[in-house]
Design a protein around this motif. Structure first.
Motif, PDB file in Angstrom:
ATOM      1  N   GLU A 185      33.764  44.979  38.489  1.00 51.96           N
ATOM      2  CA  GLU A 185      33.498  45.202  37.064  1.00 51.96           C
ATOM      3  C   GLU A 185      34.760  45.345  36.232  1.00 51.96           C
ATOM      4  O   GLU A 185      34.695  45.383  34.999  1.00 51.96           O
ATOM      5  CB  GLU A 185      32.583  46.427  36.911  1.00 51.96           C
ATOM      6  CG  GLU A 185      31.212  46.226  37.569  1.00 51.96           C
ATOM      7  CD  GLU A 185      30.432  47.524  37.764  1.00 51.96           C
ATOM      8  OE1 GLU A 185      30.722  48.524  37.071  1.00 51.96           O
ATOM      9  OE2 GLU A 185      29.533  47.538  38.636  1.00 51.96           O
ATOM     10  N   GLY A 186      35.922  45.470  36.893  1.00 51.00           N
ATOM     11  CA  GLY A 186      37.184  45.498  36.155  1.00 51.00           C
ATOM     12  C   GLY A 186      37.527  46.817  35.493  1.00 51.00           C
ATOM     13  O   GLY A 186      38.417  46.885  34.650  1.00 51.00           O
ATOM     14  N   ALA A 187      36.848  47.905  35.884  1.00 53.73           N
ATOM     15  CA  ALA A 187      37.119  49.207  35.264  1.00 53.73           C
ATOM     16  C   ALA A 187      38.433  49.799  35.767  1.00 53.73           C
ATOM     17  O   ALA A 187      38.980  49.380  36.784  1.00 53.73           O
ATOM     18  CB  ALA A 187      35.968  50.172  35.568  1.00 53.73           C
ATOM     19  N   ASP A 188      38.919  50.796  35.031  1.00 54.53           N
ATOM     20  CA  ASP A 188      40.143  51.515  35.414  1.00 54.53           C
ATOM     21  C   ASP A 188      39.753  52.787  36.156  1.00 54.53           C
ATOM     22  O   ASP A 188      39.267  53.744  35.555  1.00 54.53           O
ATOM     23  CB  ASP A 188      40.944  51.849  34.149  1.00 54.53           C
ATOM     24  CG  ASP A 188      42.201  52.667  34.455  1.00 54.53           C
ATOM     25  OD1 ASP A 188      42.482  52.925  35.646  1.00 54.53           O
ATOM     26  OD2 ASP A 188      42.898  53.044  33.501  1.00 54.53           O
ATOM     27  N   MET A 225      41.376  36.446  47.633  1.00 62.18           N
ATOM     28  CA  MET A 225      40.303  37.415  47.395  1.00 62.18           C
ATOM     29  C   MET A 225      39.075  36.734  46.782  1.00 62.18           C
ATOM     30  O   MET A 225      37.937  37.039  47.155  1.00 62.18           O
ATOM     31  CB  MET A 225      40.792  38.519  46.435  1.00 62.18           C
ATOM     32  CG  MET A 225      41.627  39.603  47.069  1.00 62.18           C
ATOM     33  SD  MET A 225      40.727  40.605  48.313  1.00 62.18           S
ATOM     34  CE  MET A 225      39.354  41.245  47.341  1.00 62.18           C
ATOM     35  N   GLN A 226      39.341  35.815  45.859  1.00 63.34           N
ATOM     36  CA  GLN A 226      38.255  35.089  45.210  1.00 63.34           C
ATOM     37  C   GLN A 226      37.462  34.264  46.231  1.00 63.34           C
ATOM     38  O   GLN A 226      36.225  34.318  46.284  1.00 63.34           O
ATOM     39  CB  GLN A 226      38.874  34.175  44.149  1.00 63.34           C
ATOM     40  CG  GLN A 226      37.911  33.541  43.182  1.00 63.34           C
ATOM     41  CD  GLN A 226      38.667  32.654  42.187  1.00 63.34           C
ATOM     42  OE1 GLN A 226      39.683  32.026  42.522  1.00 63.34           O
ATOM     43  NE2 GLN A 226      38.175  32.604  40.963  1.00 63.34           N
ATOM     44  N   ARG A 227      38.205  33.527  47.079  1.00 64.25           N
ATOM     45  CA  ARG A 227      37.541  32.691  48.087  1.00 64.25           C
ATOM     46  C   ARG A 227      36.761  33.539  49.080  1.00 64.25           C
ATOM     47  O   ARG A 227      35.624  33.219  49.446  1.00 64.25           O
ATOM     48  CB  ARG A 227      38.588  31.866  48.860  1.00 64.25           C
ATOM     49  CG  ARG A 227      39.130  30.661  48.132  1.00 64.25           C
ATOM     50  CD  ARG A 227      39.982  29.777  49.044  1.00 64.25           C
ATOM     51  NE  ARG A 227      40.956  30.512  49.836  1.00 64.25           N
ATOM     52  CZ  ARG A 227      42.256  30.196  49.935  1.00 64.25           C
ATOM     53  NH1 ARG A 227      42.751  29.150  49.297  1.00 64.25           N
ATOM     54  NH2 ARG A 227      43.064  30.919  50.691  1.00 64.25           N
ATOM     55  N   LEU A 228      37.381  34.628  49.565  1.00 64.53           N
ATOM     56  CA  LEU A 228      36.708  35.465  50.571  1.00 64.53           C
ATOM     57  C   LEU A 228      35.487  36.154  49.969  1.00 64.53           C
ATOM     58  O   LEU A 228      34.441  36.259  50.612  1.00 64.53           O
ATOM     59  CB  LEU A 228      37.679  36.513  51.135  1.00 64.53           C
ATOM     60  CG  LEU A 228      38.837  35.975  51.985  1.00 64.53           C
ATOM     61  CD1 LEU A 228      39.819  37.105  52.311  1.00 64.53           C
ATOM     62  CD2 LEU A 228      38.331  35.345  53.275  1.00 64.53           C
ATOM     63  N   SER A 229      35.626  36.623  48.734  1.00 63.14           N
ATOM     64  CA  SER A 229      34.495  37.299  48.087  1.00 63.14           C
ATOM     65  C   SER A 229      33.325  36.338  47.929  1.00 63.14           C
ATOM     66  O   SER A 229      32.174  36.680  48.212  1.00 63.14           O
ATOM     67  CB  SER A 229      34.907  37.856  46.720  1.00 63.14           C
ATOM     68  OG  SER A 229      35.948  38.801  46.860  1.00 63.14           O
ATOM     69  N   GLU A 230      33.634  35.128  47.474  1.00 67.55           N
ATOM     70  CA  GLU A 230      32.576  34.114  47.323  1.00 67.55           C
ATOM     71  C   GLU A 230      31.872  33.859  48.651  1.00 67.55           C
ATOM     72  O   GLU A 230      30.648  33.810  48.729  1.00 67.55           O
ATOM     73  CB  GLU A 230      33.164  32.789  46.828  1.00 67.55           C
ATOM     74  CG  GLU A 230      33.166  32.672  45.311  1.00 67.55           C
ATOM     75  CD  GLU A 230      33.855  31.416  44.824  1.00 67.55           C
ATOM     76  OE1 GLU A 230      33.821  30.384  45.533  1.00 67.55           O
ATOM     77  OE2 GLU A 230      34.461  31.473  43.742  1.00 67.55           O
ATOM     78  N   THR A 270      30.769  40.018  44.374  1.00 69.95           N
ATOM     79  CA  THR A 270      31.362  39.767  43.057  1.00 69.95           C
ATOM     80  C   THR A 270      32.812  40.233  43.092  1.00 69.95           C
ATOM     81  O   THR A 270      33.118  41.295  43.619  1.00 69.95           O
ATOM     82  CB  THR A 270      30.602  40.554  41.971  1.00 69.95           C
ATOM     83  OG1 THR A 270      29.237  40.152  42.018  1.00 69.95           O
ATOM     84  CG2 THR A 270      31.176  40.278  40.595  1.00 69.95           C
ATOM     85  N   PHE A 271      33.697  39.417  42.521  1.00 70.02           N
ATOM     86  CA  PHE A 271      35.098  39.825  42.451  1.00 70.02           C
ATOM     87  C   PHE A 271      35.694  39.383  41.140  1.00 70.02           C
ATOM     88  O   PHE A 271      35.505  38.247  40.712  1.00 70.02           O
ATOM     89  CB  PHE A 271      35.917  39.222  43.599  1.00 70.02           C
ATOM     90  CG  PHE A 271      37.379  39.590  43.526  1.00 70.02           C
ATOM     91  CD1 PHE A 271      37.778  40.880  43.822  1.00 70.02           C
ATOM     92  CD2 PHE A 271      38.335  38.671  43.120  1.00 70.02           C
ATOM     93  CE1 PHE A 271      39.111  41.247  43.728  1.00 70.02           C
ATOM     94  CE2 PHE A 271      39.675  39.027  43.025  1.00 70.02           C
ATOM     95  CZ  PHE A 271      40.062  40.317  43.330  1.00 70.02           C
ATOM     96  N   ARG A 272      36.376  40.296  40.496  1.00 69.11           N
ATOM     97  CA  ARG A 272      37.145  39.897  39.310  1.00 69.11           C
ATOM     98  C   ARG A 272      38.448  40.661  39.292  1.00 69.11           C
ATOM     99  O   ARG A 272      38.503  41.839  39.659  1.00 69.11           O
ATOM    100  CB  ARG A 272      36.309  40.075  38.052  1.00 69.11           C
ATOM    101  CG  ARG A 272      36.569  41.305  37.249  1.00 69.11           C
ATOM    102  CD  ARG A 272      35.630  41.310  36.038  1.00 69.11           C
ATOM    103  NE  ARG A 272      36.253  41.945  34.907  1.00 69.11           N
ATOM    104  CZ  ARG A 272      35.579  42.435  33.868  1.00 69.11           C
ATOM    105  NH1 ARG A 272      34.266  42.340  33.843  1.00 69.11           N
ATOM    106  NH2 ARG A 272      36.200  43.006  32.859  1.00 69.11           N
ATOM    107  N   GLN A 273      39.500  39.965  38.883  1.00 68.23           N
ATOM    108  CA  GLN A 273      40.825  40.581  38.859  1.00 68.23           C
ATOM    109  C   GLN A 273      40.889  41.576  37.703  1.00 68.23           C
ATOM    110  O   GLN A 273      40.715  41.195  36.549  1.00 68.23           O
ATOM    111  CB  GLN A 273      41.875  39.477  38.681  1.00 68.23           C
ATOM    112  CG  GLN A 273      43.297  40.008  38.670  1.00 68.23           C
ATOM    113  CD  GLN A 273      44.331  38.887  38.615  1.00 68.23           C
ATOM    114  OE1 GLN A 273      44.021  37.717  38.839  1.00 68.23           O
ATOM    115  NE2 GLN A 273      45.563  39.249  38.332  1.00 68.23           N
TER     116      GLN A 273
END
Lengths: 205, 205
Positions: free
Chosen positions: A121-124, A70-75, A80-83
């Protein structure tokens, strides 16, 4: 003449559905294809396969790979991607609001905004406050009142519709998200199949 | 200067590895990348996840999808594809012969020929006679004697090497096939990631 249609089946907790949600409209429009946004709950399908949580949690090597992928594809796509700390998240409330949004014509922008909150953004997104904030963040010209939307989203008719849509997903043979379905019943599983699915739909017009 | 390398990890029973085996050399060569052919056994990894057979058999909806997906992709690439009666097949013997072939320099053509027998012609690659026929079908200039190869393939050193290679796959975090691995340790899972993996390898030279 009616434009060919492509169904986009997604669960709000699905990482790869984020990738598709952010680009499907652009790709489909360029091919003259209309998108039907179909939120559903993957949890019950996973449960019927004996899985108590996401396969990415059940199988650690697969999970580690998915986050890196996911990180590679998003880049590569400038996303923007964050777990998020919590995975998978509870997608029930978001899916119900999305069905309200489908009736009112703002499901595409709502869906993208929910995915962005969660995976950029990492929100719930299981949190009502997060969804209220998403609704309030949409185009002001829509005149959306988050309290009204939240109330509508727990209307028995909306609850029933989400159950029915999730049961339909199971009946159609869906086993993961995203899945794309053309009007002749072909299934295309995964963000990797988005271009192929749009091209298939385009041929059916 | 040495060419960048890409490891191609595959199990002979894997349908999607067939797709990659038939095109990896063409794509890699065009990018100046050398391919390391790495047969391994996925069965023990699946077993450690609690799976007694292929997930495509354990999860029928996923299995039905996979066969249709293989058919569509094969057609698009001009490859013959037919679902073998037996799936998954026993890939142990083929993998052992492939390790002999690796030492003798004919693993690429052997691998493609085994996949073609299985997925284009429906043969049982667990059968010694099938493998003998594959060996005999390769370039006559190689001067291969199928009886000699069959005998070498059950040499304890070859058996040990396959065990070690399969254990290495597990240690590297592989959980499916095909998987591509670059010299900096990045994993790319699935035929869908082949182009990305070759491009990644190419940047490392």
């Amino acid at each position: 003449m009616q434009a060919p249609r492509l169904e986009f089946w997604y669960d709000f907790a699905s990482t790869y559905s984020y990738l598709s949600a952010m680009r499907i409209e652009r790709i489909a429009v360029s091919q003259g294809v209309d998108v039907d946004w179909k939120p559903f709950l993957l949890g019950p399908i996973f449960q019927s396969q004996g899985w108590s949580t996401s396969p990415f949690n059940l199988y650690p090597a697969k999970g580690r790979y998915m986050w890196r992928d996911m990180q590679r594809l998003s880049e590569a796509r400038g996303l923007t991607f964050r777990q998020p700390e919590l995975f998978p998240q509870n997608s029930l409330r978001a899916a119900r609001v999305a069905l309200v949004a489908a009736e009112e014509g703002w499901i595409a922008s709502f869906t993208r905004a929910v995915y962005r909150r969660q995976f950029a953004e990492g929100a719930d997104i299981g949190d009502v406050a997060t969804l209220d904030a998403v609704v309030e963040s949409l185009d002001p010209d829509l005149g959306l009142d988050s309290a009204r939307i939240a109330a509508r989203s727990v209307d028995p008719a909306i609850k029933m519709r989400l159950k029915a849509q999730s049961a339909e997903a199971d009946r159609l043979g869906l086993f993961g998200a995203p899945t794309f379905r053309t009007s002749d019943g072909e299934l295309f599983w995964g963000d990797d199949r988005l271009d192929q699915a749009v091209a298939w739909a385009q041929r059916l017009k």
